[in-house]
Scaffold this motif. Structure first.
Motif, PDB file in Angstrom:
ATOM      1  N   HIS A   1      84.645 -21.167  -4.020  1.00 45.12           N
ATOM      2  CA  HIS A   1      84.315 -22.218  -3.059  1.00 45.12           C
ATOM      3  C   HIS A   1      85.172 -22.098  -1.800  1.00 45.12           C
ATOM      4  O   HIS A   1      86.353 -21.753  -1.863  1.00 45.12           O
ATOM      5  CB  HIS A   1      84.554 -23.584  -3.716  1.00 45.12           C
ATOM      6  N   VAL A   2      84.574 -22.379  -0.643  1.00 37.63           N
ATOM      7  CA  VAL A   2      85.306 -22.364   0.626  1.00 37.63           C
ATOM      8  C   VAL A   2      85.177 -23.723   1.301  1.00 37.63           C
ATOM      9  O   VAL A   2      84.246 -24.493   1.020  1.00 37.63           O
ATOM     10  CB  VAL A   2      84.793 -21.258   1.583  1.00 37.63           C
ATOM     11  N   LEU A   3      86.106 -24.015   2.179  1.00 35.00           N
ATOM     12  CA  LEU A   3      86.079 -25.245   2.978  1.00 35.00           C
ATOM     13  C   LEU A   3      85.647 -24.870   4.390  1.00 35.00           C
ATOM     14  O   LEU A   3      86.247 -23.997   5.024  1.00 35.00           O
ATOM     15  CB  LEU A   3      87.460 -25.899   2.998  1.00 35.00           C
ATOM     16  N   THR A   4      84.602 -25.517   4.876  1.00 35.64           N
ATOM     17  CA  THR A   4      83.964 -25.123   6.125  1.00 35.64           C
ATOM     18  C   THR A   4      84.219 -26.142   7.229  1.00 35.64           C
ATOM     19  O   THR A   4      83.752 -27.277   7.165  1.00 35.64           O
ATOM     20  CB  THR A   4      82.444 -24.954   5.933  1.00 35.64           C
ATOM     21  N   THR A   5      84.982 -25.748   8.228  1.00 38.37           N
ATOM     22  CA  THR A   5      85.219 -26.575   9.411  1.00 38.37           C
ATOM     23  C   THR A   5      84.084 -26.325  10.396  1.00 38.37           C
ATOM     24  O   THR A   5      83.712 -25.171  10.654  1.00 38.37           O
ATOM     25  CB  THR A   5      86.563 -26.216  10.057  1.00 38.37           C
ATOM     26  N   THR A   6      83.525 -27.388  10.940  1.00 35.56           N
ATOM     27  CA  THR A   6      82.301 -27.257  11.727  1.00 35.56           C
ATOM     28  C   THR A   6      82.439 -27.853  13.122  1.00 35.56           C
ATOM     29  O   THR A   6      83.267 -28.728  13.374  1.00 35.56           O
ATOM     30  CB  THR A   6      81.119 -27.947  11.011  1.00 35.56           C
TER      31      THR A   6
ATOM     32  N   GLY B   1      88.981 -30.545   5.242  1.00 37.03           N
ATOM     33  CA  GLY B   1      90.090 -30.485   4.302  1.00 37.03           C
ATOM     34  C   GLY B   1      90.847 -29.178   4.296  1.00 37.03           C
ATOM     35  O   GLY B   1      91.720 -28.985   3.448  1.00 37.03           O
ATOM     36  N   ASP B   2      90.550 -28.280   5.225  1.00 32.97           N
ATOM     37  CA  ASP B   2      91.219 -26.980   5.246  1.00 32.97           C
ATOM     38  C   ASP B   2      92.515 -27.075   6.044  1.00 32.97           C
ATOM     39  O   ASP B   2      92.517 -26.890   7.269  1.00 32.97           O
ATOM     40  CB  ASP B   2      90.295 -25.923   5.844  1.00 32.97           C
ATOM     41  N   SER B   3      93.630 -27.336   5.364  1.00 34.29           N
ATOM     42  CA  SER B   3      94.902 -27.454   6.075  1.00 34.29           C
ATOM     43  C   SER B   3      95.481 -26.092   6.454  1.00 34.29           C
ATOM     44  O   SER B   3      96.470 -26.019   7.186  1.00 34.29           O
ATOM     45  CB  SER B   3      95.915 -28.215   5.221  1.00 34.29           C
TER      46      SER B   3
ATOM     47  N   PRO C   1      95.728 -14.178   2.673  1.00 36.02           N
ATOM     48  CA  PRO C   1      94.428 -13.734   3.177  1.00 36.02           C
ATOM     49  C   PRO C   1      94.213 -14.226   4.602  1.00 36.02           C
ATOM     50  O   PRO C   1      94.959 -15.078   5.089  1.00 36.02           O
ATOM     51  CB  PRO C   1      93.453 -14.400   2.212  1.00 36.02           C
ATOM     52  N   GLN C   2      93.208 -13.730   5.263  1.00 35.17           N
ATOM     53  CA  GLN C   2      92.871 -14.224   6.586  1.00 35.17           C
ATOM     54  C   GLN C   2      92.349 -15.660   6.483  1.00 35.17           C
ATOM     55  O   GLN C   2      91.624 -16.012   5.555  1.00 35.17           O
ATOM     56  CB  GLN C   2      91.827 -13.330   7.236  1.00 35.17           C
ATOM     57  N   VAL C   3      92.730 -16.483   7.439  1.00 30.34           N
ATOM     58  CA  VAL C   3      92.342 -17.888   7.402  1.00 30.34           C
ATOM     59  C   VAL C   3      91.431 -18.210   8.567  1.00 30.34           C
ATOM     60  O   VAL C   3      91.304 -17.438   9.528  1.00 30.34           O
ATOM     61  CB  VAL C   3      93.590 -18.804   7.427  1.00 30.34           C
ATOM     62  N   ALA C   4      90.784 -19.355   8.493  1.00 28.19           N
ATOM     63  CA  ALA C   4      89.903 -19.804   9.566  1.00 28.19           C
ATOM     64  C   ALA C   4      90.725 -20.167  10.795  1.00 28.19           C
ATOM     65  O   ALA C   4      91.836 -20.694  10.684  1.00 28.19           O
ATOM     66  CB  ALA C   4      89.090 -21.006   9.102  1.00 28.19           C
ATOM     67  N   THR C   5      90.177 -19.905  11.979  1.00 29.14           N
ATOM     68  CA  THR C   5      90.899 -20.202  13.219  1.00 29.14           C
ATOM     69  C   THR C   5      90.050 -21.028  14.177  1.00 29.14           C
ATOM     70  O   THR C   5      88.817 -20.908  14.222  1.00 29.14           O
ATOM     71  CB  THR C   5      91.329 -18.913  13.951  1.00 29.14           C
TER      72      THR C   5
ATOM     73  N   ALA D   1      78.214 -24.319  14.927  1.00 34.69           N
ATOM     74  CA  ALA D   1      79.150 -23.237  14.635  1.00 34.69           C
ATOM     75  C   ALA D   1      80.060 -23.689  13.503  1.00 34.69           C
ATOM     76  O   ALA D   1      80.250 -24.894  13.280  1.00 34.69           O
ATOM     77  CB  ALA D   1      79.978 -22.867  15.864  1.00 34.69           C
ATOM     78  N   SER D   2      80.600 -22.723  12.773  1.00 33.76           N
ATOM     79  CA  SER D   2      81.476 -23.065  11.654  1.00 33.76           C
ATOM     80  C   SER D   2      82.419 -21.902  11.358  1.00 33.76           C
ATOM     81  O   SER D   2      82.154 -20.757  11.734  1.00 33.76           O
ATOM     82  CB  SER D   2      80.660 -23.403  10.400  1.00 33.76           C
ATOM     83  N   VAL D   3      83.505 -22.216  10.641  1.00 31.26           N
ATOM     84  CA  VAL D   3      84.418 -21.193  10.125  1.00 31.26           C
ATOM     85  C   VAL D   3      84.799 -21.591   8.710  1.00 31.26           C
ATOM     86  O   VAL D   3      84.973 -22.772   8.409  1.00 31.26           O
ATOM     87  CB  VAL D   3      85.687 -21.031  10.993  1.00 31.26           C
ATOM     88  N   ASP D   4      84.908 -20.598   7.840  1.00 29.66           N
ATOM     89  CA  ASP D   4      85.215 -20.836   6.431  1.00 29.66           C
ATOM     90  C   ASP D   4      86.666 -20.518   6.127  1.00 29.66           C
ATOM     91  O   ASP D   4      87.243 -19.558   6.649  1.00 29.66           O
ATOM     92  CB  ASP D   4      84.335 -19.966   5.530  1.00 29.66           C
TER      93      ASP D   4
END
Length: 452
Positions: free
Chosen positions: A128-133, A149-151, A163-167, A274-277
């Motif tokens: 599961h991933v947390l998706t910032t939109t 919820g992606d701190s 790992p690489q994180v969302a930016t 748009a979104s990032v995981d």
């Protein structure tokens, strides 16, 4: 209740080190209890100077009397008197090998995160991933940033991070590209922090937790766990607003004109443009465990609560954890928060060990084990078992989740003895002035033991 199952940069670097340890050591974390091979070993040889490597398989089971012999002296010398409780089991069979008030509820501090890890992995699964939109309201010409919820969300990418994180940088670039297709080059900005509900600080939390940098207030929208910058402990007073401000800057760098003054708090409408995981849940859990990241812990508990029909609050996260613990038959867990900052939490040593065993037995829960810090090497054990201490000979051999509050210290994890026996252990001290290093000789005694 049936189980629900679906399918920054120092801390993340330690995850890469754990993978390197696999190549060095060549066997898995809990192979002796027939779990699937794990991407980390219980006693990597790095920093283990002077320590004999454990044999891969014991010649005979550990002897409870021998365990008592090696633990009783450091117990007596710890100076913790009546405030110390403990439970040790054979990792292969689950047989109890040492007990000291194992069913006495104790303040667990951050060993609470073991329960949190199991709960979220059970609820949403390891992938599961947390998706910032980002959403766009054409009527207002507004882009709305919505938190999930992606701190670990950060501003710009660190190519060396694992790992690489969302930016926010990537999200802004994707947002600008989507708006360009609509002929839009000027926007205002809003932000949506509505996913989590209830108070943003936990039951009985001390105000100093935030000012000293132990945690930020809890929000669905934040970056760098609410830190002023990735490399500091200081926290911003308003994490959602700070993240929105950082997003505005990235939108401008992506070529958009941003008007309308400061970002406003609004509810996002419609589908995202748009979104990032985030990284997968396994990596988020490992990060939480290694760094003892309090904001991540509270966020993951809320994600689990939402997935199981509960409320994304302190109360809802605790309730979700209680349900999951019940589903595994684990008793002795009574939580007010999921980070362990609340002194209202109670967990028995027996429950902590049972959690470790459950996580080791189930491939989908293994991140609760692979995320355990390693003595004198990674995470919150990286500055313990260090050179010059009486326990340095077992540096690299102890893996455990730490817990520290005023008058509280805990250590729960895994260790091999000198004959290859695997032990799961929990040591919890609720004693005035206790320090974490006072528990280190207890785990060290197990690592030095020929306990058959």
């Amino acid at each position: 209740m049936p189980r629900v199952r679906r399918v920054r940069s120092e801390v993340f670097l330690t995850l890469a080190l754990l993978n390197i340890f696999v190549l060095i050591a060549g066997f898995a974390a809990l192979d002796v209890i027939e779990a699937r091979p794990l991407p980390a070993v219980p006693h990597p040889v790095v920093n283990a100077e002077g320590a004999a490597a454990a044999e891969p398989a014991p010649s005979s089971p550990a002897d409870p009397e021998r365990i008592a012999d090696v633990i009783d002296d450091p117990m007596a010398q710890s100076g913790l008197a009546e405030g110390l409780s403990a439970f040790v089991v054979d990792g292969a069979t689950g047989q109890a090998l040492y007990e000291r008030s194992p069913d006495t509820p104790a303040v667990p501090a951050s060993t609470t995160k073991i329960a949190t890890a199991i709960t979220v992995l059970d609820a949403v699964g390891p992938d599961h991933v947390l998706t910032t939109t980002a959403h766009f309201d054409p009527a207002q010409g507004m882009v709305v940033l919505r938190g999930a919820g992606d701190s670990t969300l950060t501003t710009t990418a660190d190519s060396a991070a694992y790992p690489q994180v969302a930016t926010l940088e990537e999200l802004a670039e994707r947002t600008a590209a989507a708006l360009a297709e609509q002929g839009v080059d000027t926007v205002s900005v809003g932000y949506d922090d509505s996913l989590f509900t209830g108070p943003d600080t936990g039951p009985s939390w001390k105000p100093g937790y935030i000012t000293e940098g132990s945690t930020a207030s809890v929000h669905a929208l934040m970056h760098d766990s609410g830190r002023v910058s990735p490399d500091t402990h200081s926290r911003v007073p308003d994490p959602p607003r700070a993240t929105a401000d950082a997003f505005v800057k990235q939108l401008k760098e992506a070529g958009l004109t941003v008007e309308g003054g400061e970002p406003s708090e609004v509810l996002a409408q419609g589908d995202p443009i748009a979104s990032v995981d985030s990284a997968p849940m396994t990596a988020l859990v490992e990060h939480m465990m290694l760094a003892s990241d309090n904001n991540m812990a509270e966020a993951l508990a809320r994600i689990a609560a939402l997935e199981t029909g509960g409320e994304a609050s302190f109360e809802g996260g605790a309730a979700a954890t209680h349900r999951v613990m019940d589903s595994y038959g684990i008793t002795g867990v009574d939580l007010a928060d999921n980070s362990g900052l609340s002194p209202e939490n109670r967990i028995t040593p027996r429950a902590l060990v049972e959690m470790l065993r459950v996580a080791a037995d189930d491939p989908e829960l293994n991140a609760a084990i692979t995320g355990l810090p390693t003595s004198n090497s990674t995470g919150t054990l990286g500055n313990r078992y260090t050179e010059g201490t009486p326990v340095h000979d077992v540096a690299g051999l102890i893996r455990g989740k730490t817990g520290t509050l005023n008058d509280v210290s805990a250590l729960a994890g895994t260790v091999h003895d000198q004959e290859g026996n695997m032990f799961l252990f929990a040591f919890v001290a609720n004693s005035p002035g206790v320090q974490g290093y006072q528990l280190d000789p207890l785990a060290a005694a197990l690592a030095r033991c020929g306990c058959s």
